[in-house]
Enzyme design. Structure first.
Site, short mmCIF file in Angstrom:
data_model
loop_
_atom_site.label_atom_id
_atom_site.label_comp_id
_atom_site.label_asym_id
_atom_site.label_seq_id
_atom_site.Cartn_x
_atom_site.Cartn_y
_atom_site.Cartn_z
N LEU A 85 19.20 43.05 38.16
CA LEU A 85 19.84 41.83 38.64
C LEU A 85 21.24 41.78 38.09
O LEU A 85 21.48 42.18 36.93
CB LEU A 85 19.07 40.58 38.18
CG LEU A 85 17.82 40.16 38.95
CD1 LEU A 85 17.18 38.96 38.25
CD2 LEU A 85 18.14 39.82 40.39
N ASP A 86 22.19 41.30 38.89
CA ASP A 86 23.55 41.14 38.39
C ASP A 86 23.56 40.28 37.13
O ASP A 86 22.76 39.34 37.00
CB ASP A 86 24.44 40.47 39.45
CG ASP A 86 24.71 41.36 40.63
OD1 ASP A 86 24.44 42.58 40.56
OD2 ASP A 86 25.21 40.85 41.66
N ARG A 87 24.46 40.59 36.23
CA ARG A 87 24.54 39.85 34.97
C ARG A 87 24.60 38.33 35.16
O ARG A 87 23.87 37.60 34.49
CB ARG A 87 25.74 40.33 34.16
CG ARG A 87 25.90 39.59 32.83
CD ARG A 87 26.98 40.20 31.97
NE ARG A 87 27.00 39.59 30.65
CZ ARG A 87 27.66 40.07 29.60
NH1 ARG A 87 28.37 41.17 29.72
NH2 ARG A 87 27.59 39.46 28.43
N ALA A 98 23.46 36.49 37.46
CA ALA A 98 22.31 35.95 38.19
C ALA A 98 21.10 35.86 37.27
O ALA A 98 21.06 36.47 36.20
CB ALA A 98 21.99 36.83 39.40
#
Length: 238
Positions: A63-65, A67
């Site tokens: 997951l993107d940081r 998010a």
């Protein structure tokens, strides 16, 4: 449940560790040297299972940081290989909530071609030889104060895909200043949360599913709507 490292563990057995990643935490270590989910998870396993020596955990997706939401880690190399094949085949079921700037109504399916240059992803022509196909489905759930809550299902898993596909149509995610947002959200984080994750257990071969509400920073944003979605989903899956 939480470990002494404050890792939010949703499920664990001898093959899987499912966690609820907070916004702002890296999935894996990078050049910043900041603490990351994988390191915290290894510490949790070592502490909880009293493991001597180094702990194995396989990172099979990210997951993107900025998010938040559900992630699964593999506790054995066999589980890692089987989960990796699932994610490559796009068989796991992942659903996200996103808060968008502006009003978006209805539902739809979007297809785009994306290209990554440095730390930024852009929508480009299908004719671009480096372009990657991206597709998602979305449904608007509620609108208030120039903000729309949408549920999103990914058909592909391109970097920054949800962020870019919505921003390119004039609906950036709250807090996503990299992709045209003008409103901040929870410091440097953005309003994107993976609230549902379903997959086949790598050894028992039975379907597994987990759900987690959005973090406390979302408390004032459509809490009743989110609760209804989780309740309806729980009833649907028994």
């Amino acid at each position: 449940m939480k470990s002494r490292s404050n890792l939010s563990v949703v499920y664990h057995d001898n093959h899987l560790l499912v966690v609820n990643k907070p916004a702002g935490l890296l999935s894996q270590a990078d050049e910043t040297g900041d603490i990351d989910l994988l390191t915290l998870a290894k510490s949790w396993v070592k502490d909880t299972y009293q493991k001597p020596g180094q702990v194995y955990l396989g990172l099979v997706h990210r997951l993107d940081r900025p998010a938040s939401g559900l992630m699964v880690l593999a506790r054995t190399s066999k589980a890692a290989a089987r989960l990796t094949r699932q994610f490559q085949a796009r068989t796991p079921h992942k659903r996200y909530w996103a808060l968008l700037q502006g009003r978006l109504d209805g539902a739809g399916r979007w297809e785009d071609y994306l290209i990554k240059s440095g730390r930024v992803v852009s929508v480009v022509s299908q004719k671009n030889p480096k372009a990657k196909y991206a597709a998602l489905r979305w449904r608007a759930l509620a609108y208030h104060k120039d903000t729309t809550l949408v549920a999103v299902e990914l058909e592909t898993g391109r970097p920054h895909q949800i962020r870019v596909q919505f921003a390119s149509r004039g609906f950036p995610l709250l807090g996503d200043l990299r992709y045209r947002a003008t409103r901040r959200f929870d410091g440097e984080n953005l309003a994107l949360h993976c609230f549902q994750l379903g997959l086949e257990h790598p050894t028992r071969r039975e379907p597994m599913r987990w759900e987690q509400d959005a973090p406390a920073t979302w408390s004032d944003w459509f809490a009743e709507v989110r609760a209804a979605v989780l309740r309806d989903s729980s009833e649907e899956h028994g």
